[in-house]
Scaffold this active site. Structure first.
Site, PDB file in Angstrom:
ATOM      1  N   ASN A  76       0.837  -1.199   0.000  1.00  0.00           N
ATOM      2  CA  ASN A  76       0.000   0.000   0.000  1.00  0.00           C
ATOM      3  C   ASN A  76       0.871   1.248   0.000  1.00  0.00           C
ATOM      4  OD1 ASN A  76      -2.708  -0.968  -0.199  1.00  0.00           O
ATOM      5  ND2 ASN A  76      -2.469  -1.808   1.858  1.00  0.00           N
ATOM      6  N   ASN A  77       2.150   1.058  -0.384  1.00  0.00           N
ATOM      7  CA  ASN A  77       3.082   2.169  -0.509  1.00  0.00           C
ATOM      8  C   ASN A  77       2.883   2.781  -1.907  1.00  0.00           C
ATOM      9  OD1 ASN A  77       5.379   3.633  -1.265  1.00  0.00           O
ATOM     10  ND2 ASN A  77       6.693   2.470   0.133  1.00  0.00           N
ATOM     11  N   HIS A 111       4.153   5.137  -3.563  1.00  0.00           N
ATOM     12  CA  HIS A 111       5.361   5.412  -4.335  1.00  0.00           C
ATOM     13  C   HIS A 111       5.844   4.139  -5.046  1.00  0.00           C
ATOM     14  CE1 HIS A 111       8.573   8.283  -4.963  1.00  0.00           C
ATOM     15  NE2 HIS A 111       9.413   7.258  -4.941  1.00  0.00           N
ATOM     16  N   ASP A 136      10.188  -8.116  -1.257  1.00  0.00           N
ATOM     17  CA  ASP A 136      10.918  -7.827  -0.031  1.00  0.00           C
ATOM     18  C   ASP A 136      12.352  -7.513  -0.439  1.00  0.00           C
ATOM     19  OD1 ASP A 136      10.532  -7.514   2.751  1.00  0.00           O
ATOM     20  OD2 ASP A 136      11.778  -9.262   3.134  1.00  0.00           O
ATOM     21  N   THR A 137      12.918  -6.484   0.204  1.00  0.00           N
ATOM     22  CA  THR A 137      14.252  -6.013  -0.175  1.00  0.00           C
ATOM     23  C   THR A 137      15.160  -5.952   1.039  1.00  0.00           C
ATOM     24  OG1 THR A 137      13.404  -4.682  -1.991  1.00  0.00           O
ATOM     25  CG2 THR A 137      15.524  -4.018  -1.102  1.00  0.00           C
ATOM     26  N   PHE A 173      15.863   7.177  -0.065  1.00  0.00           N
ATOM     27  CA  PHE A 173      15.446   6.787   1.292  1.00  0.00           C
ATOM     28  C   PHE A 173      16.362   5.655   1.756  1.00  0.00           C
ATOM     29  CE2 PHE A 173      13.443   2.631   0.558  1.00  0.00           C
ATOM     30  CZ  PHE A 173      13.436   2.615  -0.825  1.00  0.00           C
ATOM     31  N   TYR A 198      19.026   3.266   2.767  1.00  0.00           N
ATOM     32  CA  TYR A 198      20.492   3.294   2.776  1.00  0.00           C
ATOM     33  C   TYR A 198      21.061   4.001   1.531  1.00  0.00           C
ATOM     34  CZ  TYR A 198      19.746  -0.235   6.393  1.00  0.00           C
ATOM     35  OH  TYR A 198      19.332  -0.892   7.526  1.00  0.00           O
ATOM     36  N   ASP A 199      20.217   4.692   0.776  1.00  0.00           N
ATOM     37  CA  ASP A 199      20.646   5.297  -0.496  1.00  0.00           C
ATOM     38  C   ASP A 199      21.872   6.194  -0.370  1.00  0.00           C
ATOM     39  OD1 ASP A 199      18.838   4.091  -2.145  1.00  0.00           O
ATOM     40  OD2 ASP A 199      17.423   5.760  -2.205  1.00  0.00           O
ATOM     41  N   LYS A 246      18.075   6.273 -10.750  1.00  0.00           N
ATOM     42  CA  LYS A 246      18.139   5.147  -9.807  1.00  0.00           C
ATOM     43  C   LYS A 246      17.131   4.066 -10.202  1.00  0.00           C
ATOM     44  CE  LYS A 246      16.953   3.486  -5.305  1.00  0.00           C
ATOM     45  NZ  LYS A 246      16.226   3.679  -4.058  1.00  0.00           N
TER      46      LYS A 246
HETATM   47  P1  IMP Z   1      11.188  -3.146   1.580  1.00  0.00           P
HETATM   48  O1  IMP Z   1      11.168  -4.633   1.612  1.00  0.00           O
HETATM   49  O2  IMP Z   1      11.091  -2.585   0.204  1.00  0.00           O
HETATM   50  O3  IMP Z   1      10.193  -2.533   2.537  1.00  0.00           O
HETATM   51  O4  IMP Z   1      12.630  -2.684   2.085  1.00  0.00           O
HETATM   52  C1  IMP Z   1      13.105  -2.986   3.396  1.00  0.00           C
HETATM   53  C2  IMP Z   1      14.154  -1.968   3.800  1.00  0.00           C
HETATM   54  O5  IMP Z   1      15.295  -2.060   2.928  1.00  0.00           O
HETATM   55  C3  IMP Z   1      13.717  -0.514   3.683  1.00  0.00           C
HETATM   56  O6  IMP Z   1      13.056  -0.090   4.848  1.00  0.00           O
HETATM   57  C4  IMP Z   1      15.034   0.210   3.507  1.00  0.00           C
HETATM   58  O7  IMP Z   1      15.681   0.387   4.735  1.00  0.00           O
HETATM   59  C5  IMP Z   1      15.833  -0.778   2.673  1.00  0.00           C
HETATM   60  N1  IMP Z   1      15.674  -0.488   1.238  1.00  0.00           N
HETATM   61  C6  IMP Z   1      14.852  -1.117   0.356  1.00  0.00           C
HETATM   62  N2  IMP Z   1      14.976  -0.616  -0.870  1.00  0.00           N
HETATM   63  C7  IMP Z   1      15.887   0.372  -0.768  1.00  0.00           C
HETATM   64  C8  IMP Z   1      16.428   1.282  -1.728  1.00  0.00           C
HETATM   65  O8  IMP Z   1      16.090   1.295  -2.920  1.00  0.00           O
HETATM   66  N3  IMP Z   1      17.338   2.152  -1.247  1.00  0.00           N
HETATM   67  C9  IMP Z   1      17.742   2.181   0.046  1.00  0.00           C
HETATM   68  N4  IMP Z   1      17.269   1.373   0.970  1.00  0.00           N
HETATM   69  C10 IMP Z   1      16.336   0.458   0.573  1.00  0.00           C
END
Ligand code: IMP
Length: 199
Positions: free
Chosen positions: A9-10, A12, A69-70, A151, A153-154, A174
């Site tokens: 629900n993000n 962006h 998931d990132t 945002f 760690y960019d 990016k």
């Molecule tokens: P999410 O799974 O996309 O919510 O990412 C988990 C966390 O990884 C985020 O809260 C950020 O701290 C970091 N993160 C994910 N994508 C990025 C990015 O593109 N740049 C910098 N940090 C990121």
């Protein structure tokens, strides 16, 4: 037209994914179809968390959907913060505290401090089959923050082959090389090839 529900629900993120998964795909958020699904991301891998999110959503919608998931994986820290990237410094998500902790943990590690962003997408198709896709950007963690965009760690991550941090790049630059972009492209290629074989 192929409707895909994205477990986020993000706003962006949804826009970013929509710009890559354009026609014939229509990306819809759970909110747009009146669905609430917010399972606890309790797995210890990115794959596990992406699967938790997409399985919870599929159970409700019974239609093609995906979740992502990132994490940032730092070699000198054996892959940390990894799956805990969002809540590395504290139970509450605090990007600034996360960056500060990471720089502290790496303070005695000489440069280059190799790292990579990794995005995993879990997709469940109309038959209920699960598929995983990955997008990786390799780079390094620099000693001090640079740049005001982005945002997470960019501002401390410089992708391999670049001189600027992700936070010094404009958003479109990016987004055209990012881990998320690569994972969504992998999903798109899979969807395209499946659509083609159905014709
Ligand atoms: P999410 O799974 O996309 O919510 O990412 C988990 C966390 O990884 C985020 O809260 C950020 O701290 C970091 N993160 C994910 N994508 C990025 C990015 O593109 N740049 C910098 N940090 C990121």
């Amino acid at each position: 037209m192929q409707k895909l529900i994205f477990a986020s629900n993000n706003a962006h993120k949804i826009e970013e994914v929509r710009s890559i998964l354009s026609s014939p795909y229509v990306v819809v958020s759970p909110k747009e179809i009146g669905v609430t699904s917010d399972p606890e991301e309790s797995a210890d891998t990115l794959e596990g968390n992406a699967l938790i999110k997409v399985r919870a959503l599929y159970k409700i919608v019974q239609a093609p959907c995906f979740a992502d998931d990132t994490g940032l994986e730092v070699e000198a820290l054996n892959g940390a913060p990894g799956v805990r990237s969002a809540r590395y410094a504290s139970a509450e998500h605090d990007d600034k505290a996360n960056r500060r902790l990471l720089l502290k943990e790496l303070s005695s590690t000489p440069c280059p401090r190799k790292a990579r962003f990794r995005t995993v997408i879990a997709y469940i198709d109309e038959a209920g089959q699960e598929h995983l896709f990955e997008g990786v950007v390799k780079g390094e963690i620099i000693k001090e923050e640079r740049g005001n965009c982005g945002f997470g760690y960019d501002s401390i991550f410089v992708p391999m082959g670049a001189t600027q941090t992700f936070a010094e790049m404009c958003e479109s630059e990016k987004n055209s090389i990012s881990h998320r972009y690569k994972a969504v492209v992998a999903l798109k290629e899979f969807l395209d090839s499946n659509t083609a074989s159905e014709v």
